[in-house]
Motif scaffolding. Structure first.
Motif, mmCIF file in Angstrom:
data_model
loop_
_atom_site.group_PDB
_atom_site.id
_atom_site.type_symbol
_atom_site.label_atom_id
_atom_site.label_comp_id
_atom_site.label_asym_id
_atom_site.label_seq_id
_atom_site.Cartn_x
_atom_site.Cartn_y
_atom_site.Cartn_z
ATOM 1 N N TYR A 15 0.412 -1.000 0.010
ATOM 2 C CA TYR A 15 -0.336 -0.176 -0.059
ATOM 3 C C TYR A 15 0.493 1.452 0.143
ATOM 4 O O TYR A 15 1.966 1.740 1.159
ATOM 5 C CB TYR A 15 -0.917 0.370 1.082
ATOM 6 N N TRP A 16 0.897 1.836 -0.827
ATOM 7 C CA TRP A 16 2.058 3.365 -1.330
ATOM 8 C C TRP A 16 0.134 4.792 -0.329
ATOM 9 O O TRP A 16 -0.176 4.492 -0.798
ATOM 10 C CB TRP A 16 2.079 3.596 -2.902
ATOM 11 N N LEU A 17 1.238 5.872 0.534
ATOM 12 C CA LEU A 17 0.470 6.605 0.859
ATOM 13 C C LEU A 17 0.925 8.082 0.776
ATOM 14 O O LEU A 17 2.318 7.926 0.612
ATOM 15 C CB LEU A 17 0.451 6.187 2.142
ATOM 16 N N PHE A 18 -0.053 8.618 -0.278
ATOM 17 C CA PHE A 18 0.785 9.924 -0.594
ATOM 18 C C PHE A 18 -0.222 11.261 -0.069
ATOM 19 O O PHE A 18 -1.723 10.546 0.571
ATOM 20 C CB PHE A 18 0.422 9.714 -2.056
ATOM 21 N N LEU A 19 0.076 12.139 0.451
ATOM 22 C CA LEU A 19 -0.381 13.465 0.544
ATOM 23 C C LEU A 19 -0.649 13.597 -0.535
ATOM 24 O O LEU A 19 -0.204 14.217 -1.967
ATOM 25 C CB LEU A 19 0.440 14.137 1.150
ATOM 26 N N ALA A 20 -2.141 13.719 -0.790
ATOM 27 C CA ALA A 20 -2.311 14.502 -2.626
ATOM 28 C C ALA A 20 -3.437 15.994 -1.986
ATOM 29 O O ALA A 20 -4.093 15.822 -1.517
ATOM 30 C CB ALA A 20 -3.230 13.255 -3.373
ATOM 31 N N VAL A 35 -3.022 3.644 -2.582
ATOM 32 C CA VAL A 35 -3.284 2.658 -3.819
ATOM 33 C C VAL A 35 -2.047 0.936 -3.814
ATOM 34 O O VAL A 35 -1.258 1.630 -2.704
ATOM 35 C CB VAL A 35 -2.453 3.692 -4.523
ATOM 36 N N THR A 36 -2.375 0.184 -4.018
ATOM 37 C CA THR A 36 -1.814 -1.130 -3.831
ATOM 38 C C THR A 36 -0.918 -1.074 -5.699
ATOM 39 O O THR A 36 -1.718 -1.006 -6.269
ATOM 40 C CB THR A 36 -2.864 -1.565 -3.871
ATOM 41 N N ALA A 37 0.261 -1.276 -4.953
ATOM 42 C CA ALA A 37 0.759 -1.396 -6.291
ATOM 43 C C ALA A 37 2.581 -2.930 -5.997
ATOM 44 O O ALA A 37 2.881 -2.556 -4.197
ATOM 45 C CB ALA A 37 1.085 0.176 -6.706
ATOM 46 N N ARG A 41 6.777 3.926 -8.240
ATOM 47 C CA ARG A 41 6.344 4.420 -9.561
ATOM 48 C C ARG A 41 5.113 4.252 -10.093
ATOM 49 O O ARG A 41 5.394 4.412 -10.846
ATOM 50 C CB ARG A 41 7.742 3.886 -10.958
ATOM 51 N N THR A 42 5.347 3.221 -9.644
ATOM 52 C CA THR A 42 3.777 2.279 -10.726
ATOM 53 C C THR A 42 2.777 3.297 -9.353
ATOM 54 O O THR A 42 1.595 3.740 -9.991
ATOM 55 C CB THR A 42 3.913 1.088 -10.815
ATOM 56 N N ALA A 43 2.878 3.366 -8.707
ATOM 57 C CA ALA A 43 1.555 3.613 -7.648
ATOM 58 C C ALA A 43 1.454 5.224 -8.216
ATOM 59 O O ALA A 43 0.381 5.930 -8.236
ATOM 60 C CB ALA A 43 2.039 3.387 -6.392
ATOM 61 N N ARG A 44 2.638 5.713 -7.981
ATOM 62 C CA ARG A 44 2.532 7.392 -9.142
ATOM 63 C C ARG A 44 1.903 7.574 -10.506
ATOM 64 O O ARG A 44 1.169 8.297 -10.173
ATOM 65 C CB ARG A 44 4.510 7.528 -8.894
#
Length: 67
Positions: A15-20, A35-37, A41-44
């Motif tokens: 699970y990739w976590l981002f402040l968006a 997002v799951t990746a 790079r794929t998550a972004r």
């Protein structure tokens, strides 16, 4: 006789976590997107069209264990 690689391990998924912040809403407040990746790079690539992103973390996905 040829030997085939029988390695059944799948690549690690996280699970990739981002402040968006939304690219289309100038009044949007920073919020968390996940997002799951398999890699960052794929998550972004999944989120970058909709959001300006700042990396916040990576968590391993727990695989289901069957009894």
């Amino acid at each position: 006789m040829t030997t085939m690689n029988t390695n059944t391990h799948s690549p690690a998924i996280y699970y990739w976590l981002f402040l968006a912040v939304s690219r289309s809403d100038s009044n949007d407040r920073p919020h968390r997107e996940a997002v799951t990746a398999p890699d960052e790079r794929t998550a972004r690539q999944i989120l970058t069209r909709q959001f300006v992103l700042s990396f916040a973390g990576r968590l391993p996905v727990q695989e289901a264990k069957h009894a």
